[in-house]
Motif scaffolding. Structure first.
Motif, PDB file in Angstrom:
ATOM      1  N   ILE A   1       0.614  -1.226   0.063  1.00  0.00           N
ATOM      2  CA  ILE A   1       0.318  -0.155   0.050  1.00  0.00           C
ATOM      3  C   ILE A   1       1.281   1.223  -0.045  1.00  0.00           C
ATOM      4  N   HIS A   2       1.587   1.232   0.666  1.00  0.00           N
ATOM      5  CA  HIS A   2       2.541   2.809   1.043  1.00  0.00           C
ATOM      6  C   HIS A   2       3.831   2.424  -0.476  1.00  0.00           C
ATOM      7  N   PHE A   3       4.429   1.131  -1.019  1.00  0.00           N
ATOM      8  CA  PHE A   3       4.103   1.582  -2.826  1.00  0.00           C
ATOM      9  C   PHE A   3       3.385   1.700  -3.949  1.00  0.00           C
ATOM     10  N   LYS A   4       2.927   1.429  -3.532  1.00  0.00           N
ATOM     11  CA  LYS A   4       1.560   2.065  -4.377  1.00  0.00           C
ATOM     12  C   LYS A   4       1.251   3.760  -3.953  1.00  0.00           C
ATOM     13  N   GLU A   5       1.382   3.642  -2.818  1.00  0.00           N
ATOM     14  CA  GLU A   5       1.113   5.106  -2.572  1.00  0.00           C
ATOM     15  C   GLU A   5       2.614   6.709  -2.962  1.00  0.00           C
ATOM     16  N   GLN A   6       3.355   6.024  -2.858  1.00  0.00           N
ATOM     17  CA  GLN A   6       4.776   6.813  -3.632  1.00  0.00           C
ATOM     18  C   GLN A   6       4.689   7.292  -4.897  1.00  0.00           C
TER      19      GLN A   6
ATOM     20  N   GLY B   1      -0.273   8.069 -10.894  1.00  0.00           N
ATOM     21  CA  GLY B   1      -0.804   6.902 -12.285  1.00  0.00           C
ATOM     22  C   GLY B   1      -2.106   6.310 -11.865  1.00  0.00           C
ATOM     23  N   SER B   2      -3.122   6.697 -12.924  1.00  0.00           N
ATOM     24  CA  SER B   2      -3.761   5.917 -12.152  1.00  0.00           C
ATOM     25  C   SER B   2      -4.129   4.698 -12.514  1.00  0.00           C
ATOM     26  N   SER B   3      -2.991   4.736 -13.259  1.00  0.00           N
ATOM     27  CA  SER B   3      -3.874   2.102 -12.941  1.00  0.00           C
ATOM     28  C   SER B   3      -2.011   2.357 -12.099  1.00  0.00           C
ATOM     29  N   LEU B   4      -1.754   0.670 -11.764  1.00  0.00           N
ATOM     30  CA  LEU B   4      -0.701   0.574 -11.176  1.00  0.00           C
ATOM     31  C   LEU B   4       0.278   0.315 -12.465  1.00  0.00           C
ATOM     32  N   GLY B   5      -0.201  -0.036 -14.003  1.00  0.00           N
ATOM     33  CA  GLY B   5       1.029   0.279 -15.128  1.00  0.00           C
ATOM     34  C   GLY B   5       1.247   1.197 -15.336  1.00  0.00           C
ATOM     35  N   ASP B   6       0.496   2.160 -14.832  1.00  0.00           N
ATOM     36  CA  ASP B   6       1.164   3.168 -14.680  1.00  0.00           C
ATOM     37  C   ASP B   6       2.237   3.831 -13.868  1.00  0.00           C
TER      38      ASP B   6
ATOM     39  N   ILE C   1       3.912   1.634 -12.110  1.00  0.00           N
ATOM     40  CA  ILE C   1       4.882   0.996 -12.646  1.00  0.00           C
ATOM     41  C   ILE C   1       5.915   1.612 -13.538  1.00  0.00           C
ATOM     42  N   LYS C   2       5.189   1.919 -14.627  1.00  0.00           N
ATOM     43  CA  LYS C   2       6.586   3.111 -16.127  1.00  0.00           C
ATOM     44  C   LYS C   2       7.083   3.931 -15.098  1.00  0.00           C
ATOM     45  N   LYS C   3       6.898   4.599 -13.616  1.00  0.00           N
ATOM     46  CA  LYS C   3       7.126   6.008 -12.918  1.00  0.00           C
ATOM     47  C   LYS C   3       8.115   5.365 -11.825  1.00  0.00           C
ATOM     48  N   LEU C   4       8.311   4.218 -11.763  1.00  0.00           N
ATOM     49  CA  LEU C   4       9.876   4.087 -10.744  1.00  0.00           C
ATOM     50  C   LEU C   4      10.577   4.071 -11.006  1.00  0.00           C
ATOM     51  N   PRO C   5      11.353   4.095  -9.828  1.00  0.00           N
ATOM     52  CA  PRO C   5      12.948   4.665  -9.687  1.00  0.00           C
ATOM     53  C   PRO C   5      13.513   3.578 -10.180  1.00  0.00           C
ATOM     54  N   PRO C   6      14.659   2.864 -10.303  1.00  0.00           N
ATOM     55  CA  PRO C   6      15.512   2.101 -11.133  1.00  0.00           C
ATOM     56  C   PRO C   6      15.967   1.350  -8.926  1.00  0.00           C
ATOM     57  N   VAL C   7      15.830   0.015  -9.191  1.00  0.00           N
ATOM     58  CA  VAL C   7      16.362  -0.452  -7.933  1.00  0.00           C
ATOM     59  C   VAL C   7      17.632  -0.586  -8.157  1.00  0.00           C
ATOM     60  N   THR C   8      18.010  -1.827  -7.317  1.00  0.00           N
ATOM     61  CA  THR C   8      19.094  -2.147  -6.916  1.00  0.00           C
ATOM     62  C   THR C   8      19.663  -3.580  -6.213  1.00  0.00           C
TER      63      THR C   8
END
Length: 405
Positions: free
Chosen positions: A242-247, A250-255, A257-264
């Motif tokens: 829930i916290h992850f999605k609120e960060q 985007g109107s949808s989960l797909g949107d 995901i496109k705006k997520l920063p890179p991960v290590t």
């Protein structure tokens, strides 16, 4: 009385007694002086009050809030983009093994060779059946060609021509059936040559040359992994998700995901993988047994450093607005709890437990225990006691924060 003593002259006795009395008086004077000195010394010590040590001078920091990013780590399992089991499609003896364990192979490369002689004989038999069917069709065609003019001239009955045409169709069908048998025999013969479906790395080789293999074997001939890119799978609990999605917007989960920063990716030796990854998949539902949802991140792996079966940790950055940060150096851990020493108006310290919810660099992200404006002791806390007075010294060191949104 001894008669001899009575004969001593009195003046001689008087002379001997006088020095003895003088010596006794001097001894009494010395003892009295020593006792008097002890009494006076003890009285002097009682009159002097003990001097209390000054309170220690310790650096103090006022807590402030800021926007920051914390890193959360989640266990991850790594797989290749393609992980496939290589199994035989036909039964037979394993004649040749052309690869070694761990070798890199290209798509279409021959890996194993199964004895082909039984399948080549099956192909020859199917070809013979096809030739016989073709000959039967030719014969049926000749019969139809012979009877057609005879029926037209009413030399023979129409029934004979219809029977010949039926035999002609049966012969044509037999050809199709024979062709299918030839095709099946060719496929089985081709299965004796086991090739790589994709480029990748060969796994273990449990079967050795000469072994009898079958399509129904429980154990595969080997595994093949395409690891030019790898997938790192990790899971988030419901609260974290829930916290992850609120960060992110985007109107949808797909949107989102496109705006997520890179991960290590943190490897097993605690070193960071040199390439960052991208989250590109979120599972469609939570696991009922664990209450977590699976997320996939893709990492480039051109040098083949990562292999299927590797483990690691995904480091995921989470943004926090108006977060309260406390330097780790200003905390002390006791019995799985974290404490700080707060400074009151009377400059007395209080040992205060705090709730840590994350880390940002060298700072702890605090949920409970202290608030903005509180003052805490920065160093020397290992020798402090609850309620002890100190002399505060304003610290120039401030918590290093990252202002991100």
């Amino acid at each position: 009385m001894n008669p001899e003593n009575s004969r001593i002259p009195k003046n001689l006795i008087r002379e001997n007694v006088q020095p003895i009395k003088t010596n006794m008086k001097m001894k009494n004077v010395i003892i009295t002086s020593f006792i008097l000195a002890l009494v006076l010394g003890s009285c002097g010590d009682k009159n002097q009050a003990p001097t209390a040590p000054p309170p220690p001078v310790l650096p103090v920091l006022a807590i402030t809030s800021a926007n920051t990013t914390t890193d959360a780590e989640y266990p991850a399992a790594i797989q290749g983009t393609v992980d496939v089991e290589i199994r035989p499609q036909v039964s037979g003896n394993l004649d040749r093994i052309f690869v070694d364990e761990g070798a890199y192979v290209s798509k279409g490369q021959t890996l194993f060779k199964i004895n082909e002689r039984p399948f080549r004989e099956q192909l020859n038999n199917a070809l013979a059946s096809l030739h016989a069917a073709e000959a039967a069709l030719i014969n049926a065609n000749l019969e139809v060609d012979k009877l057609t003019p005879l029926v037209q001239n009413k030399v023979v009955s129409d029934y004979q021509l219809k029977t010949a045409k039926a035999s002609q169709k049966i012969a044509a069908a037999n050809i199709e059936q024979a062709k299918a048998m030839v095709g099946s025999a060719k496929i089985n013969l081709g299965y004796t040559n086991v090739t790589a479906p994709v480029s990748g790395y060969i796994g273990r080789l449990p079967k050795k040359q000469g072994s009898l293999v079958s399509a129904s074997d429980v154990e595969a001939l080997t595994t093949l992994s395409d690891v030019h890119e790898v997938f790192a799978y990790f899971s988030l609990g419901e609260t974290d998700f829930i916290h992850f999605k609120e960060q992110y917007a985007g109107s949808s989960l797909g949107d989102k995901i496109k705006k997520l920063p890179p991960v290590t990716l943190i490897l097993a030796d605690n070193s960071a993988y040199p390439k960052t990854g991208k989250i590109d998949m979120v599972d469609g539902q939570f696991d009922k047994t664990t209450g977590a949802i699976t997320i996939r991140a893709t990492f480039p792996n051109a040098n083949g450093i990562l292999r299927s079966g590797n483990t690691g940790r995904i480091r995921l950055g989470l943004n926090h607005d108006d977060a309260i940060l406390v330097p780790q150096a200003a905390t002390i851990e006791m019995q799985d709890k974290v404490f700080v020493f707060t400074v009151g108006k009377d400059n007395k310290v209080t040992k205060m437990p705090i709730t840590v919810v994350g880390k940002s660099g060298t700072n702890y992200l605090i949920k409970d225990g202290v608030k903005t404006g509180d003052q805490i002791v920065m160093s020397g806390i290992d020798k402090l006691q609850d309620g002890q007075a100190i002399q505060p010294e304003k610290s120039t060191k401030v918590a290093e924060v990252t202002n991100k949104k």
